[in-house]
Design a protein around this motif. Structure first.
Motif, PDB file in Angstrom:
ATOM      1  N   VAL A  99      22.510  39.965 -22.376  1.00  0.00           N
ATOM      2  CA  VAL A  99      21.279  40.627 -21.937  1.00  0.00           C
ATOM      3  C   VAL A  99      20.457  39.675 -21.072  1.00  0.00           C
ATOM      4  CG1 VAL A  99      19.062  41.552 -22.734  1.00  0.00           C
ATOM      5  CG2 VAL A  99      21.181  42.221 -23.881  1.00  0.00           C
TER       6      VAL A  99
ATOM      7  N   PHE B 187      13.674  42.356 -25.585  1.00  0.00           N
ATOM      8  CA  PHE B 187      14.379  41.094 -25.739  1.00  0.00           C
ATOM      9  C   PHE B 187      13.947  40.362 -27.015  1.00  0.00           C
ATOM     10  CE2 PHE B 187      15.587  36.697 -24.340  1.00  0.00           C
ATOM     11  CZ  PHE B 187      16.950  36.945 -24.290  1.00  0.00           C
TER      12      PHE B 187
ATOM     13  N   GLY C 124      15.236  42.723 -14.036  1.00  0.00           N
ATOM     14  CA  GLY C 124      14.185  42.659 -15.061  1.00  0.00           C
ATOM     15  C   GLY C 124      13.917  41.232 -15.489  1.00  0.00           C
TER      16      GLY C 124
ATOM     17  N   CYS D 232      20.552  48.579 -22.887  1.00  0.00           N
ATOM     18  CA  CYS D 232      20.030  47.397 -23.582  1.00  0.00           C
ATOM     19  C   CYS D 232      19.349  47.793 -24.894  1.00  0.00           C
ATOM     20  CB  CYS D 232      19.056  46.696 -22.643  1.00  0.00           C
ATOM     21  SG  CYS D 232      18.268  45.248 -23.324  1.00  0.00           S
ATOM     22  N   LYS D 233      18.572  48.870 -24.835  1.00  0.00           N
ATOM     23  CA  LYS D 233      17.862  49.339 -26.030  1.00  0.00           C
ATOM     24  C   LYS D 233      18.830  49.906 -27.065  1.00  0.00           C
ATOM     25  CE  LYS D 233      13.630  50.370 -23.508  1.00  0.00           C
ATOM     26  NZ  LYS D 233      12.777  51.417 -22.936  1.00  0.00           N
TER      27      LYS D 233
ATOM     28  N   ILE E 284      22.569  45.317 -16.254  1.00  0.00           N
ATOM     29  CA  ILE E 284      22.529  46.180 -17.434  1.00  0.00           C
ATOM     30  C   ILE E 284      21.271  47.046 -17.326  1.00  0.00           C
ATOM     31  CG2 ILE E 284      21.360  44.357 -18.797  1.00  0.00           C
ATOM     32  CD1 ILE E 284      22.605  45.478 -21.314  1.00  0.00           C
ATOM     33  N   GLY E 285      21.404  48.296 -17.715  1.00  0.00           N
ATOM     34  CA  GLY E 285      20.246  49.188 -17.667  1.00  0.00           C
ATOM     35  C   GLY E 285      19.438  49.078 -18.945  1.00  0.00           C
ATOM     36  N   CYS E 286      18.154  49.441 -18.853  1.00  0.00           N
ATOM     37  CA  CYS E 286      17.288  49.328 -20.034  1.00  0.00           C
ATOM     38  C   CYS E 286      17.753  50.244 -21.169  1.00  0.00           C
ATOM     39  CB  CYS E 286      15.840  49.644 -19.670  1.00  0.00           C
ATOM     40  SG  CYS E 286      15.111  48.387 -18.612  1.00  0.00           S
TER      41      CYS E 286
ATOM     42  N   CYS F 272       9.793  40.921 -21.854  1.00  0.00           N
ATOM     43  CA  CYS F 272      10.175  42.247 -22.323  1.00  0.00           C
ATOM     44  C   CYS F 272      10.257  42.292 -23.853  1.00  0.00           C
ATOM     45  CB  CYS F 272      11.532  42.619 -21.741  1.00  0.00           C
ATOM     46  SG  CYS F 272      12.058  44.234 -22.305  1.00  0.00           S
TER      47      CYS F 272
ATOM     48  N   CYS G 297      20.280  41.285 -17.392  1.00  0.00           N
ATOM     49  CA  CYS G 297      18.988  41.910 -17.096  1.00  0.00           C
ATOM     50  C   CYS G 297      18.414  41.348 -15.802  1.00  0.00           C
ATOM     51  CB  CYS G 297      18.024  41.692 -18.260  1.00  0.00           C
ATOM     52  SG  CYS G 297      16.325  42.146 -17.895  1.00  0.00           S
TER      53      CYS G 297
ATOM     54  N   ARG H  52      10.114  46.731 -14.171  1.00  0.00           N
ATOM     55  CA  ARG H  52      11.463  47.204 -13.859  1.00  0.00           C
ATOM     56  C   ARG H  52      11.472  48.726 -13.851  1.00  0.00           C
ATOM     57  NH1 ARG H  52      17.325  46.197 -16.729  1.00  0.00           N
ATOM     58  NH2 ARG H  52      18.457  46.782 -14.836  1.00  0.00           N
TER      59      ARG H  52
END
Ligand code: TRP
Ligand code: SF4
Length: 330
Positions: A256, A241, A233, A270-271, A265-267, A238, A260, A226
């Motif tokens: 998520v 996740f 993604g 998400c993080k 949703i952007g990484c 990942c 995803c 991604r």
């Protein structure tokens, strides 16, 4: 009688979330409904730390503070220090007389660690590491030993030694101990490899909220395929996740999982959510650890009391052992 559970951890530096999810949570559960013994193995730490012995006691205090902060209750579980129960050393010595050298030499962790370690591990004590561990376990006649997968061979060795002892001296002094593995999946490190201090990829229980946020958003590996935010993604591959599964609530997990896959949703976002979930879990633990460490004398009391209780049990077993081995009591 309730079955006895026993485990040990080396005091070798800061505890990370892998320890929390892998070992400490399990210890907490097992202290209910069992006679639990949790030991800090400072003699084992010497096998690699003999040139830095001044680090062992502070690490012992910190590990005990973690035990208490993650809910281990010294009224329920016996929390103790290996070096305070000298009976372990006597049993280790006696067992060394009946243990074929080849049994120790073929332990897979032995050759592996010998080659990869930073310290020189070519010592007699290091070869005997799993035998001391056997003594730790069987001196309490423990049936269940919560450990990680890397310890399964050590447990197998302990069982073989028990059989050999009971056979040679014609008495069922020791029951065979059994490993209990945790059901929680392994915690990956920030780089996706196993979380380990030596890889420098850990989130520590004493990290500040800012450090946790920084590590999650800037250092955590995600789905490498991604590249752009508009690429969908795959949470299944990942590592981020995996952390969601361990720390986030079901709603966030669902969100998520679906968003995803359709680039909803952007990484980074998400993080950030993973960091928030982790902080919710770790912050209260960290606060308790720091509060405990402010009173080392209380920690010392816990270890002293626990070691006194452990010693009583160990001394009873040793009376049996000496008798079985025809050692006189003068
Ligand atoms: N070898 C164990 C580890 O590295 C530590 C240990 C020492 C232990 N004695 C023990 C674990 C007795 C369980 C029971 O994780
Ligand atoms: Fe991984 Fe989350 Fe990015 Fe998906 S959105 S690839 S789960 S970090």
């Amino acid at each position: 009688m309730q079955h006895r559970v026993l485990s040990g951890i080396q005091p070798s530096g800061s505890q990370h979330i892998g320890h929390l999810v892998g070992a400490l949570d399990n210890f907490e559960k097992l202290q209910h409904g069992h006679q639990a013994f949790y030991m800090i193995v400072d003699w084992h730490a010497l096998t690699s730390k003999y040139e830095a012995v001044e680090e062992i006691w502070p690490a012992t205090l910190e590990l005990t503070a973690c035990f208490l902060a993650t809910g281990l209750d010294p009224e329920k579980a016996t929390i103790f220090l290996q070096s305070q129960v000298k009976e372990h050393a006597e049993l280790h010595l006696l067992l060394s007389m009946i243990t074929p050298l080849s049994w120790l030499e073929r332990v897979p962790t032995y050759k592996e660690k010998l080659q990869n370690a930073v310290a020189d591990l070519g010592s007699y004590g290091f070869l005997g590491y799993p035998l001391l561990q056997t003594a730790d376990i069987i001196i309490y006649k423990a049936r269940k030993v919560p450990v990680g997968e890397d310890q399964l061979f050590h447990l197998e060795l302990a069982r073989e030694i028990v059989r050999r002892f009971n056979f040679l001296f014609q008495r069922e002094v020791f029951p065979e101990p059994e490993a209990v593995l945790t059901k929680t999946p392994k915690v990956p490190g920030l780089d996706g490899r196993k979380m380990s201090k030596s890889y420098g990829n850990c989130i520590y229980l004493r990290d500040t909220n800012a450090e946790i946020l920084e590590k999650c958003t800037r250092q955590m590996a995600s789905d490498p395929a991604r590249v752009r935010k508009t690429d969908p993604g795959n949470p299944d591959i990942c590592p981020v996740f995996e952390f969601h599964k361990l720390f986030s609530d079901d709603a966030t997990l669902q969100l998520v999982n679906t968003e995803c896959r359709r680039a909803g949703i952007g990484c980074f976002d998400c993080k950030k959510r993973v960091a928030e979930a982790m902080i919710r879990r770790i912050e209260p633990v960290r606060e308790k650890i720091e509060a405990n460490l402010a009173h080392p004398e209380n920690i010392q009391d816990v270890l002293r009391d626990g070691s006194n209780r452990a010693r009583k049990v160990a001394a009873e077993t040793m009376a049996d052992v000496r008798d079985a081995m025809k050692m006189p009591t003068l």
